[in-house]
Design a protein around this motif. Sequence first.
Motif, PDB file in Angstrom:
ATOM      1  N   ALA A   1       0.829  -1.208   0.000  1.00 13.15           N
ATOM      2  CA  ALA A   1       0.000   0.000   0.000  1.00 13.15           C
ATOM      3  C   ALA A   1       0.859   1.252   0.000  1.00 13.15           C
ATOM      4  CB  ALA A   1      -0.941  -0.014   1.204  1.00 13.15           C
ATOM      5  N   THR A   2       1.885   1.246   0.824  1.00  8.19           N
ATOM      6  CA  THR A   2       2.733   2.434   0.933  1.00  8.19           C
ATOM      7  C   THR A   2       3.481   2.679  -0.370  1.00  8.19           C
ATOM      8  OG1 THR A   2       2.960   2.103   3.301  1.00  8.19           O
ATOM      9  CG2 THR A   2       4.606   3.493   2.239  1.00  8.19           C
ATOM     10  N   MET A   3       4.007   1.644  -0.976  1.00  8.23           N
ATOM     11  CA  MET A   3       4.755   1.823  -2.220  1.00  8.23           C
ATOM     12  C   MET A   3       3.845   2.249  -3.371  1.00  8.23           C
ATOM     13  SD  MET A   3       7.800   1.435  -1.284  1.00  8.23           S
ATOM     14  CE  MET A   3       8.644   1.428  -2.855  1.00  8.23           C
ATOM     15  N   ARG A   4       2.563   1.989  -3.230  1.00  3.35           N
ATOM     16  CA  ARG A   4       1.587   2.426  -4.237  1.00  3.35           C
ATOM     17  C   ARG A   4       1.054   3.813  -3.918  1.00  3.35           C
ATOM     18  NH1 ARG A   4      -1.770  -3.288  -4.525  1.00  3.35           N
ATOM     19  NH2 ARG A   4      -0.256  -4.427  -5.803  1.00  3.35           N
ATOM     20  N   GLY A   5       1.563   4.413  -2.851  1.00  6.23           N
ATOM     21  CA  GLY A   5       1.098   5.739  -2.489  1.00  6.23           C
ATOM     22  C   GLY A   5      -0.212   5.750  -1.763  1.00  6.23           C
ATOM     23  N   LEU A   6      -0.582   4.606  -1.175  1.00 14.19           N
ATOM     24  CA  LEU A   6      -1.862   4.490  -0.485  1.00 14.19           C
ATOM     25  C   LEU A   6      -1.691   3.950   0.939  1.00 14.19           C
ATOM     26  CD1 LEU A   6      -3.884   2.924  -3.435  1.00 14.19           C
ATOM     27  CD2 LEU A   6      -4.000   5.303  -2.630  1.00 14.19           C
ATOM     28  N   PRO A   7      -0.856   4.584   1.730  1.00  6.90           N
ATOM     29  CA  PRO A   7      -0.705   4.119   3.111  1.00  6.90           C
ATOM     30  C   PRO A   7      -1.990   4.315   3.903  1.00  6.90           C
ATOM     31  CG  PRO A   7       0.339   6.251   2.836  1.00  6.90           C
ATOM     32  CD  PRO A   7      -0.073   5.793   1.474  1.00  6.90           C
ATOM     33  N   THR A   8      -2.151   3.508   4.944  1.00  2.41           N
ATOM     34  CA  THR A   8      -3.365   3.567   5.755  1.00  2.41           C
ATOM     35  C   THR A   8      -3.432   4.855   6.567  1.00  2.41           C
ATOM     36  OG1 THR A   8      -3.355   1.171   5.932  1.00  2.41           O
ATOM     37  CG2 THR A   8      -4.682   2.380   7.550  1.00  2.41           C
ATOM     38  N   TYR A   9      -2.302   5.253   7.084  1.00  3.04           N
ATOM     39  CA  TYR A   9      -2.244   6.426   7.955  1.00  3.04           C
ATOM     40  C   TYR A   9      -1.418   7.531   7.307  1.00  3.04           C
ATOM     41  CZ  TYR A   9      -3.554   2.721  11.209  1.00  3.04           C
ATOM     42  OH  TYR A   9      -4.173   1.656  11.811  1.00  3.04           O
ATOM     43  N   TRP A  10      -1.885   8.750   7.486  1.00 11.01           N
ATOM     44  CA  TRP A  10      -1.194   9.905   6.922  1.00 11.01           C
ATOM     45  C   TRP A  10      -0.910  10.938   8.011  1.00 11.01           C
ATOM     46  CZ3 TRP A  10       0.834  10.433   2.216  1.00 11.01           C
ATOM     47  CH2 TRP A  10       0.337   9.659   1.152  1.00 11.01           C
ATOM     48  N   GLY A  11       0.235  11.590   7.888  1.00 11.35           N
ATOM     49  CA  GLY A  11       0.504  12.748   8.716  1.00 11.35           C
ATOM     50  C   GLY A  11       0.131  14.007   7.955  1.00 11.35           C
ATOM     51  N   GLN A  12       0.132  15.122   8.647  1.00 13.41           N
ATOM     52  CA  GLN A  12      -0.135  16.380   7.957  1.00 13.41           C
ATOM     53  C   GLN A  12       1.127  16.791   7.193  1.00 13.41           C
ATOM     54  OE1 GLN A  12       1.219  16.289  10.783  1.00 13.41           O
ATOM     55  NE2 GLN A  12       2.451  18.106  11.081  1.00 13.41           N
ATOM     56  N   GLY A  13       1.018  17.668   6.279  1.00 18.20           N
ATOM     57  CA  GLY A  13       2.158  18.068   5.469  1.00 18.20           C
ATOM     58  C   GLY A  13       3.071  19.038   6.189  1.00 18.20           C
ATOM     59  N   THR A  14       4.320  19.035   5.780  1.00 23.83           N
ATOM     60  CA  THR A  14       5.277  20.032   6.230  1.00 23.83           C
ATOM     61  C   THR A  14       5.916  20.619   4.981  1.00 23.83           C
ATOM     62  OG1 THR A  14       7.153  20.468   7.713  1.00 23.83           O
ATOM     63  CG2 THR A  14       7.158  18.348   6.573  1.00 23.83           C
ATOM     64  N   LEU A  15       5.958  21.940   4.910  1.00 20.65           N
ATOM     65  CA  LEU A  15       6.350  22.612   3.677  1.00 20.65           C
ATOM     66  C   LEU A  15       7.856  22.802   3.602  1.00 20.65           C
ATOM     67  CD1 LEU A  15       5.329  23.965   1.091  1.00 20.65           C
ATOM     68  CD2 LEU A  15       5.155  26.104   2.392  1.00 20.65           C
ATOM     69  N   VAL A  16       8.404  22.407   2.469  1.00 16.01           N
ATOM     70  CA  VAL A  16       9.826  22.605   2.185  1.00 16.01           C
ATOM     71  C   VAL A  16       9.933  23.550   0.995  1.00 16.01           C
ATOM     72  CG1 VAL A  16      11.947  21.507   1.380  1.00 16.01           C
ATOM     73  CG2 VAL A  16      10.521  20.369   3.097  1.00 16.01           C
ATOM     74  N   THR A  17      10.656  24.640   1.179  1.00 15.28           N
ATOM     75  CA  THR A  17      10.866  25.604   0.108  1.00 15.28           C
ATOM     76  C   THR A  17      12.368  25.764  -0.100  1.00 15.28           C
ATOM     77  OG1 THR A  17       8.847  26.781   0.710  1.00 15.28           O
ATOM     78  CG2 THR A  17      10.413  27.930  -0.718  1.00 15.28           C
ATOM     79  N   VAL A  18      12.809  25.515  -1.330  1.00 12.44           N
ATOM     80  CA  VAL A  18      14.223  25.622  -1.665  1.00 12.44           C
ATOM     81  C   VAL A  18      14.392  26.784  -2.628  1.00 12.44           C
ATOM     82  CG1 VAL A  18      16.260  24.441  -2.533  1.00 12.44           C
ATOM     83  CG2 VAL A  18      14.454  23.128  -1.388  1.00 12.44           C
ATOM     84  N   SER A  19      15.124  27.785  -2.207  1.00  9.76           N
ATOM     85  CA  SER A  19      15.334  28.957  -3.044  1.00  9.76           C
ATOM     86  C   SER A  19      16.595  28.797  -3.878  1.00  9.76           C
ATOM     87  CB  SER A  19      15.436  30.206  -2.176  1.00  9.76           C
ATOM     88  OG  SER A  19      16.558  30.121  -1.332  1.00  9.76           O
ATOM     89  N   SER A  20      16.567  29.391  -5.068  1.00 16.41           N
ATOM     90  CA  SER A  20      17.725  29.271  -5.978  1.00 16.41           C
ATOM     91  C   SER A  20      18.714  30.391  -5.746  1.00 16.41           C
ATOM     92  CB  SER A  20      17.234  29.282  -7.417  1.00 16.41           C
ATOM     93  OG  SER A  20      16.488  30.455  -7.676  1.00 16.41           O
TER      94      SER A  20
END
Length: 121
Positions: free
Chosen positions: A102-121
């Motif tokens: 499930a996880t490798m298919r992108g369908l894990p049972t449980y999800w956390g909330q997102g954390t934003l990563v911003t990479v500046s050039s």
Amino acid sequence: VQLQASGGGLVQAGGSLRLSCAASGRTFSNYAVGWFRQAPEKEREFVAAIIWNGGRTYYADSVKGRFAISVDNAKNTVYLQMNSLKPEDTAAYYCGAGTYLATMRGLPTYWGQGTLVTVSS
């Protein structure tokens, strides 16, 4: 069951960040934990995964050699060490836990909330 993701932020290209996914409410010893990301106007994509009690790791080609996923059993936490960050790594990063398939298919049972990563050039 909760997955708490943290560690995102703003970093310059070439820099590093470490994301954390803290698990609570159950043990994930037989599960896989994965990191996924979604950039604006793009579909969510797989980044990396680890088998909690075996340590086997999997990576997307785009992050191989730059990112490393690991488990701290004592803290019930999965980490994603991100080095040599590029602007194209900019996205909201999510952790998820579930069976290996499930996880490798992108369908894990449980999800956390997102954390934003911003990479500046």
